[in-house]
Design an enzyme around this catalytic site. Structure first.
Site, mmCIF file in Angstrom:
data_model
loop_
_atom_site.group_PDB
_atom_site.id
_atom_site.type_symbol
_atom_site.label_atom_id
_atom_site.label_comp_id
_atom_site.label_asym_id
_atom_site.label_seq_id
_atom_site.Cartn_x
_atom_site.Cartn_y
_atom_site.Cartn_z
ATOM 1 N N GLY A 1 0.869 -1.179 0.000
ATOM 2 C CA GLY A 1 0.000 0.000 0.000
ATOM 3 C C GLY A 1 0.897 1.217 0.000
ATOM 4 O O GLY A 1 1.825 1.308 -0.789
ATOM 5 N N GLU A 2 0.648 2.098 0.928
ATOM 6 C CA GLU A 2 1.466 3.305 1.037
ATOM 7 C C GLU A 2 2.028 3.335 2.461
ATOM 8 O O GLU A 2 1.263 3.501 3.411
ATOM 9 C CB GLU A 2 0.576 4.524 0.746
ATOM 10 C CG GLU A 2 1.329 5.805 0.566
ATOM 11 C CD GLU A 2 2.326 5.734 -0.591
ATOM 12 O OE1 GLU A 2 1.961 5.240 -1.673
ATOM 13 O OE2 GLU A 2 3.472 6.169 -0.399
ATOM 14 N N SER A 3 3.329 3.182 2.566
ATOM 15 C CA SER A 3 3.918 2.986 3.899
ATOM 16 C C SER A 3 3.722 4.185 4.827
ATOM 17 O O SER A 3 3.531 4.001 6.033
ATOM 18 C CB SER A 3 5.404 2.638 3.789
ATOM 19 O OG SER A 3 6.095 3.633 3.066
ATOM 20 N N CYS B 1 6.194 -5.302 0.327
ATOM 21 C CA CYS B 1 6.347 -3.978 -0.271
ATOM 22 C C CYS B 1 6.243 -2.870 0.784
ATOM 23 O O CYS B 1 7.140 -2.726 1.602
ATOM 24 C CB CYS B 1 5.363 -3.827 -1.415
ATOM 25 S SG CYS B 1 5.875 -2.581 -2.600
ATOM 26 N N ARG C 1 12.808 3.667 -0.742
ATOM 27 C CA ARG C 1 11.447 3.626 -1.303
ATOM 28 C C ARG C 1 11.446 3.944 -2.798
ATOM 29 O O ARG C 1 12.221 4.775 -3.270
ATOM 30 C CB ARG C 1 10.558 4.638 -0.582
ATOM 31 C CG ARG C 1 10.166 4.187 0.802
ATOM 32 C CD ARG C 1 9.271 5.207 1.467
ATOM 33 N NE ARG C 1 7.987 5.348 0.802
ATOM 34 C CZ ARG C 1 7.128 6.322 1.068
ATOM 35 N NH1 ARG C 1 7.404 7.224 1.976
ATOM 36 N NH2 ARG C 1 5.983 6.384 0.418
ATOM 37 N N ILE D 1 5.679 -3.259 -7.665
ATOM 38 C CA ILE D 1 4.886 -2.049 -7.896
ATOM 39 C C ILE D 1 5.473 -0.924 -7.048
ATOM 40 O O ILE D 1 5.365 -0.952 -5.825
ATOM 41 C CB ILE D 1 3.402 -2.270 -7.511
ATOM 42 C CG1 ILE D 1 2.826 -3.473 -8.259
ATOM 43 C CG2 ILE D 1 2.584 -1.011 -7.792
ATOM 44 C CD1 ILE D 1 1.458 -3.909 -7.787
ATOM 45 N N ARG D 2 6.103 0.020 -7.698
ATOM 46 C CA ARG D 2 6.807 1.098 -6.971
ATOM 47 C C ARG D 2 7.546 0.504 -5.767
ATOM 48 O O ARG D 2 7.406 0.948 -4.624
ATOM 49 C CB ARG D 2 5.835 2.194 -6.534
ATOM 50 C CG ARG D 2 5.254 2.945 -7.729
ATOM 51 C CD ARG D 2 4.661 4.274 -7.315
ATOM 52 N NE ARG D 2 3.633 4.127 -6.315
ATOM 53 C CZ ARG D 2 3.581 4.811 -5.175
ATOM 54 N NH1 ARG D 2 4.496 5.711 -4.900
ATOM 55 N NH2 ARG D 2 2.602 4.620 -4.339
ATOM 56 N N HIS E 1 5.059 -8.501 -4.451
ATOM 57 C CA HIS E 1 3.704 -8.798 -3.943
ATOM 58 C C HIS E 1 3.272 -10.240 -4.212
ATOM 59 O O HIS E 1 2.513 -10.476 -5.160
ATOM 60 C CB HIS E 1 2.686 -7.888 -4.635
ATOM 61 C CG HIS E 1 2.756 -6.457 -4.223
ATOM 62 N ND1 HIS E 1 2.079 -5.956 -3.146
ATOM 63 C CD2 HIS E 1 3.417 -5.413 -4.762
ATOM 64 C CE1 HIS E 1 2.307 -4.664 -3.022
ATOM 65 N NE2 HIS E 1 3.130 -4.306 -3.999
ATOM 66 N N GLU F 1 1.045 -11.782 -2.854
ATOM 67 C CA GLU F 1 -0.418 -11.864 -2.713
ATOM 68 C C GLU F 1 -1.136 -11.562 -4.023
ATOM 69 O O GLU F 1 -2.338 -11.767 -4.131
ATOM 70 C CB GLU F 1 -0.898 -10.931 -1.589
ATOM 71 C CG GLU F 1 -0.876 -9.429 -1.875
ATOM 72 C CD GLU F 1 0.508 -8.787 -1.728
ATOM 73 O OE1 GLU F 1 1.518 -9.518 -1.672
ATOM 74 O OE2 GLU F 1 0.572 -7.543 -1.705
HETATM 75 N N1 GLN Z 1 5.794 2.888 -2.904
HETATM 76 C C1 GLN Z 1 5.062 2.462 -1.754
HETATM 77 C C2 GLN Z 1 5.691 3.028 -0.498
HETATM 78 O O1 GLN Z 1 6.749 3.558 -0.557
HETATM 79 C C3 GLN Z 1 5.015 0.948 -1.690
HETATM 80 C C4 GLN Z 1 4.265 0.422 -2.873
HETATM 81 C C5 GLN Z 1 3.601 -0.879 -2.663
HETATM 82 O O2 GLN Z 1 3.361 -1.327 -1.535
HETATM 83 N N2 GLN Z 1 3.239 -1.484 -3.762
HETATM 84 O O3 GLN Z 1 5.139 2.956 0.535
#
Ligand code: GLN
Length: 195
Positions: free
Chosen positions: A46-48, A77, A104, A133-134, A169, A171
């Site tokens: 997600g977004e940390s 992630c 990140r 993903i990112r 990921h 999952e």
């Molecule tokens: N870029 C997100 C972060 O820095 C992580 C991306 C992800 O969990 N797919 O939190």
């Protein structure tokens, strides 16, 4: 066995579906009482920064500190970022569970997301499809950290005692091997603590 999945933000439902396929009912964690009940915890992607902020806002920090020595945790992630000792160049919340430094978004922006075959060193895990993903890059690992898989010379799946983390990921693919591996970690931990 109660596998908790931190359900504040991110792709927690996907983890829940994997856990369900492997047997245990997924248990979504949002409160300190939830956190007290679990035998293992998954922190999703997600977004940390958001997950970290909500973790504090939902009052989970104190309960987590009490359980952190013995609770098995699996982060993917953003989840892995939250487990890192050092998040390079950022001053953001971390649970400091693994002796690693992460960078990140080091594999590129959303548009640069990619998939790659990841060969793990374990027969129980085999080759898995890595969805990045990112994704964060693990740029340093401490002596106690075991590398279970790497990609282009950087670790992407690691373990330190009761903690497991992936920069990709698992999952989001059909392969259940890494989640099965985590459930086995939780199982051995429960046996150890009950012995
Ligand atoms: N870029 C997100 C972060 O820095 C992580 C991306 C992800 O969990 N797919 O939190």
């Amino acid at each position: 066995m109660k596998i908790g999945i931190l359900a504040l933000q991110g792709d927690f439902i996907k983890h829940g579906e994997h856990i369900k396929k492997l047997g245990p009912d997924p248990f979504y964690v949002r409160t300190p009482a939830d956190l007290n009940e679990v035998d293992g915890l998954i922190i999703p992607g997600g977004e940390s920064t958001t997950i970290g902020k909500l973790f504090v806002d939902f009052g989970l920090t104190e309960t987590f500190q009490k359980r952190k020595e013995t609770l098995p945790v699996f982060g993917t992630c953003a989840g892995m970022i939250l487990m890192a000792r050092e998040i390079i160049g950022r001053d953001q919340f971390s649970l400091d569970l693994m002796d690693i430094s992460v960078e990140r978004n080091a594999y590129g922006r959303q548009i640069d997301s990619f998939e790659a075959e990841i060969n793990t060193g374990l027969s129980s895990l085999g080759t898995v499809q890595g969805v990045f993903i990112r994704a964060p890059r693990i740029s340093r690992i401490g002596q106690e950290v075991e590398v279970l898989a790497q990609f282009e010379d950087f670790p992407v799946l690691i373990r330190q005692k009761n903690c497991l983390a992936a920069s990709f990921h698992p999952e989001l693919t059909e392969n259940l091997n890494i989640h099965r591996y985590f459930i086995e970690m939780v199982n051995s931990n429960m046996e150890f603590n009950n012995a």
